[in-house]
Design a protein around this motif. Structure first.
Motif, PDB file in Angstrom:
ATOM      1  N   VAL A 163      47.673  27.605  43.458  1.00 47.35           N
ATOM      2  CA  VAL A 163      46.402  28.084  42.923  1.00 47.35           C
ATOM      3  C   VAL A 163      45.745  29.073  43.880  1.00 47.35           C
ATOM      4  N   LYS A 164      45.741  28.746  45.168  1.00 41.42           N
ATOM      5  CA  LYS A 164      45.106  29.615  46.158  1.00 41.42           C
ATOM      6  C   LYS A 164      45.837  30.958  46.270  1.00 41.42           C
ATOM      7  N   LEU A 165      47.147  30.946  46.225  1.00 42.59           N
ATOM      8  CA  LEU A 165      47.883  32.199  46.356  1.00 42.59           C
ATOM      9  C   LEU A 165      47.775  33.048  45.095  1.00 42.59           C
ATOM     10  N   GLN A 166      47.706  32.417  43.925  1.00 41.47           N
ATOM     11  CA  GLN A 166      47.459  33.179  42.701  1.00 41.47           C
ATOM     12  C   GLN A 166      46.076  33.831  42.769  1.00 41.47           C
ATOM     13  N   GLU A 167      45.112  33.080  43.276  1.00 41.77           N
ATOM     14  CA  GLU A 167      43.769  33.638  43.467  1.00 41.77           C
ATOM     15  C   GLU A 167      43.824  34.836  44.415  1.00 41.77           C
ATOM     16  N   LEU A 168      44.552  34.692  45.492  1.00 39.32           N
ATOM     17  CA  LEU A 168      44.654  35.765  46.483  1.00 39.32           C
ATOM     18  C   LEU A 168      45.301  37.016  45.881  1.00 39.32           C
ATOM     19  N   LEU A 169      46.330  36.844  45.080  1.00 34.51           N
ATOM     20  CA  LEU A 169      46.994  37.993  44.457  1.00 34.51           C
ATOM     21  C   LEU A 169      46.028  38.769  43.564  1.00 34.51           C
ATOM     22  N   HIS A 170      45.206  38.049  42.818  1.00 30.71           N
ATOM     23  CA  HIS A 170      44.207  38.728  41.984  1.00 30.71           C
ATOM     24  C   HIS A 170      43.173  39.452  42.848  1.00 30.71           C
ATOM     25  N   LEU A 171      42.810  38.854  43.971  1.00 30.91           N
ATOM     26  CA  LEU A 171      41.869  39.512  44.883  1.00 30.91           C
ATOM     27  C   LEU A 171      42.458  40.799  45.456  1.00 30.91           C
ATOM     28  N   LEU A 172      43.743  40.790  45.786  1.00 27.18           N
ATOM     29  CA  LEU A 172      44.389  41.988  46.333  1.00 27.18           C
ATOM     30  C   LEU A 172      44.319  43.144  45.349  1.00 27.18           C
ATOM     31  N   ALA A 173      44.583  42.842  44.078  1.00 28.80           N
ATOM     32  CA  ALA A 173      44.530  43.883  43.047  1.00 28.80           C
ATOM     33  C   ALA A 173      43.105  44.393  42.847  1.00 28.80           C
ATOM     34  N   PHE A 174      42.116  43.544  43.118  1.00 29.28           N
ATOM     35  CA  PHE A 174      40.712  43.943  42.998  1.00 29.28           C
ATOM     36  C   PHE A 174      40.279  44.800  44.191  1.00 29.28           C
ATOM     37  N   VAL A 175      40.725  44.414  45.390  1.00 28.80           N
ATOM     38  CA  VAL A 175      40.302  45.098  46.611  1.00 28.80           C
ATOM     39  C   VAL A 175      41.063  46.406  46.817  1.00 28.80           C
ATOM     40  N   GLY A 176      42.376  46.406  46.520  1.00 27.55           N
ATOM     41  CA  GLY A 176      43.201  47.576  46.768  1.00 27.55           C
ATOM     42  C   GLY A 176      43.552  48.313  45.491  1.00 27.55           C
ATOM     43  N   ASP A 177      44.461  49.282  45.620  1.00 25.34           N
ATOM     44  CA  ASP A 177      44.939  50.015  44.450  1.00 25.34           C
ATOM     45  C   ASP A 177      45.897  49.115  43.666  1.00 25.34           C
ATOM     46  N   LYS A 178      45.510  48.790  42.437  1.00 23.51           N
ATOM     47  CA  LYS A 178      46.253  47.797  41.653  1.00 23.51           C
ATOM     48  C   LYS A 178      47.706  48.214  41.434  1.00 23.51           C
ATOM     49  N   ASP A 179      47.933  49.488  41.099  1.00 23.56           N
ATOM     50  CA  ASP A 179      49.302  49.936  40.825  1.00 23.56           C
ATOM     51  C   ASP A 179      50.184  49.817  42.056  1.00 23.56           C
ATOM     52  N   THR A 180      49.632  50.182  43.205  1.00 27.89           N
ATOM     53  CA  THR A 180      50.404  50.090  44.444  1.00 27.89           C
ATOM     54  C   THR A 180      50.698  48.640  44.800  1.00 27.89           C
ATOM     55  N   ILE A 181      49.693  47.770  44.644  1.00 30.65           N
ATOM     56  CA  ILE A 181      49.877  46.341  44.908  1.00 30.65           C
ATOM     57  C   ILE A 181      50.987  45.780  44.034  1.00 30.65           C
TER      58      ILE A 181
END
Length: 293
Positions: A163-181
């Motif tokens: 659950v925590k890592l799925q949350e983190l993955l969504h945060l990465l796409a929010f903070v960074g460039d989604k396509d690159t992530i």
């Protein structure tokens, strides 16, 4: 149990596997290939070479760290900054303590978790969006910093980690460039090439052939020759010969070993050939240099 420095004197760090056995790295949560580490360095740690076996997020809690890629480009990371590394990257890490120790989180995502996330995200990956093999994240709203404060490492349930890592993955796409992530998560990095500048600093290369150097650098012969000429403006054959002869001249000026031993020391099995190429470069024989000193 070794420190990172002790381990890397004879090994490249293969991440995440090598981190489990290092005493300046602690495991916070772990299930299979999914793992969260916390790194705490209190002294300078320079020229640490590592290879990413899985997608990896590095978040700097305090201190500063410099990463250098295979093209010798540097990425400066400071407190609050983060970088997502694709699978298959070869990088160097440098940390020089100024006022703060280096504290960082390293998060590794397993393949099943990435596949599950990308299905939910309904990604639209551009082919060219992950050419560098990494993505620096500008966490202006402290989303990532806040995330790491919520980790409860005493909860050992694998579902909690998922659950925590799925949350983190969504945060990465929010903070960074989604396509690159998404591109970094869905495929290996563009190249596994090693940094030629760092690799060729060692005198150990004096005994290697061009084919050896190409293989060691993670390149084909043609790719190695092309990259080498672009960086050094000469062929690797001429560079290696000049490096050997320069080192030989230094040894001869010290005057402590014979010409034959000098030739062997710099990778020449044929002493006559060594004398010939040495004279072509310096205009004097090795014996003349030796006697003059």
């Amino acid at each position: 149990m070794n420190t990172i420095y002790e381990y890397t004197q004879s090994n490249i760090l293969v991440l995440p596997q090598a981190l489990f056995a290092l005493k300046d790295v602690s495991v916070l949560m772990h299930r299979g290939d999914a793992v969260i580490f916390r790194k705490h360095l209190e002294q300078d740690l320079m020229d640490i070479e590592f290879y990413t076996n899985q997608p990896c997020l590095i978040f700097i809690e305090s201190g500063r760290e410099t990463l250098t890629n295979s093209d010798n480009d540097t990425i400066e990371l400071h407190a609050g900054s983060a970088i997502l590394l694709g699978q298959g990257l070869n990088l160097h890490s440098d940390f020089v303590k100024s006022t703060e120790t280096l504290k960082a989180y390293l998060v590794f995502f397993d393949e099943l978790m990435v596949v599950e996330y990308l299905k939910k995200a309904k990604r639209d990956v551009r082919v060219s969006s992950a050419e560098q093999g990494f993505c620096v994240l500008a966490d202006k709203d402290n989303c990532l910093a806040n995330f790491f404060t919520t980790i409860q490492s005493d909860i050992t349930s694998s579902s909690y980690l998922d659950v925590k890592l799925q949350e983190l993955l969504h945060l990465l796409a929010f903070v960074g460039d989604k396509d690159t992530i998404h591109a970094l998560l869905s495929k290996k990095a563009i190249s596994t090439k090693r940094n030629l500048h760092r690799l060729l600093e060692s005198d150990e290369v004096l005994f290697l052939t061009i084919r050896d150097l190409a293989q060691l650098s993670g390149r084909s012969i043609s790719s190695f020759n092309r990259d080498f000429k672009r960086i050094y403006r000469i062929t690797p054959q001429k560079w290696l010969r000049d490096k050997r002869l320069t080192h030989a001249n230094t040894l001869l000026e010290r005057g402590t070993i014979s010409v034959t031993d000098v030739a062997l020391e710099v990778g020449y099995d044929n002493v006559s050939n060594f004398i010939r190429v040495f004279k072509l470069k310096y205009g004097k024989t090795p014996n003349q240099i030796k006697r003059a000193n």
